[in-house]
Design a protein around this motif. Structure first.
Motif: not given
Length: 245
Positions: A12, A56, A58, A60, A81, A83, A99, A102
């Motif tokens: 994250m 991966r 994520v 934001n 990805e 968020s 998130a 995910r």
């Protein structure tokens, strides 16, 4: 998990902040896209995650979000990805809660998009993964001492006990700084609300249960809070890279 597979494969990246202290630069670009030594703050962090084997990430977004979305679209690794927090900034913990679907059920990295570091030897995120023990920990923080830090204007954050557990330093001179990277177990957020709130709440809960741990990083840690911090940051990068050769 054993060996290299122990490294979390998901991260994250907290990139939604307003960056008010970086004005006027952040009047036109979000803080994660501020460049230090030719690389955005966001890419410093994403490159470290790639080196640690993260597949991966994520990310934001809230402030000037389209610029970040466009910027990360060209990255091959880690796979990004988004968020989306355009409807309201959720702060560090609220952003993670949104998130969670995910991020999955396994422990994951958290990385702040406005600080970075220059590794010395084994990458710090790999060292963090090797130190992680889900049986004893809910959160493992990467920590820096004041001598390793460039651009840090505050005091210290945590004291480390002999067993690795943390308590609040409250500025104590022998304390360490939270260096903007961690591993957390998602169970920590099982009953958490998707409302604006800070990770500090979970740090304190983990302290109370003896499950907040820390690892002192190696190398140099750099934070860029204001425009006049960019030049010292670039000097620190140059110095650290020269020492690493």
């Amino acid at each position: 998990m054993n060996g290299p597979a122990k490294n979390p494969s998901v991260a994250m990246v907290l990139a939604a902040g307003l960056g008010k202290r970086m004005r006027p630069i952040t009047d036109t670009i979000p803080k994660p896209l501020v460049r230090v030594s030719g690389k955005t703050l966001l890419d410093w962090g994403l490159d470290s995650l790639t080196e640690a084997g993260v597949e991966r990430a994520v990310v934001n977004v809230h402030y000037l979000p389209d610029q970040i979305v466009e910027h990360v679209a060209s990255r091959q690794a880690p796979r990004i990805e988004i968020s989306d927090e355009r409807d309201g900034l959720l702060d560090s913990a609220g952003g993670i809660v949104r998130a969670l679907p995910r991020l999955g059920a396994a422990p994951f990295y958290i990385v702040n998009a406005d600080t970075f570091w220059i590794d010395e030897g084994v990458p710090n995120l790999t060292r963090l993964a090797l130190a992680w023990d889900a049986g004893r920990m809910d959160i493992l923080l990467m920590l820096a001492d004041l001598e390793q830090a460039t651009g840090h204007s505050g005091g210290t954050d945590f004291l480390v006990a002999p067993n690795g557990t943390l308590s609040r330093a409250r500025g104590a001179p022998d304390g360490l700084i939270y260096a903007g990277a961690a591993i957390v177990h998602p169970r920590l957020f099982a009953a958490a609300p998707e409302t604006p709130h800070s990770l500090n709440r979970y740090f304190d809960e983990a302290i109370a249960s003896g499950r907040l741990h820390g690892m002192r990083m190696s190398g140099s840690w750099i934070t860029v809070g204001t425009p006049d911090a960019i030049a010292p940051a670039e000097a620190a990068v140059k110095r650290a890279l020269a020492e690493a050769q």
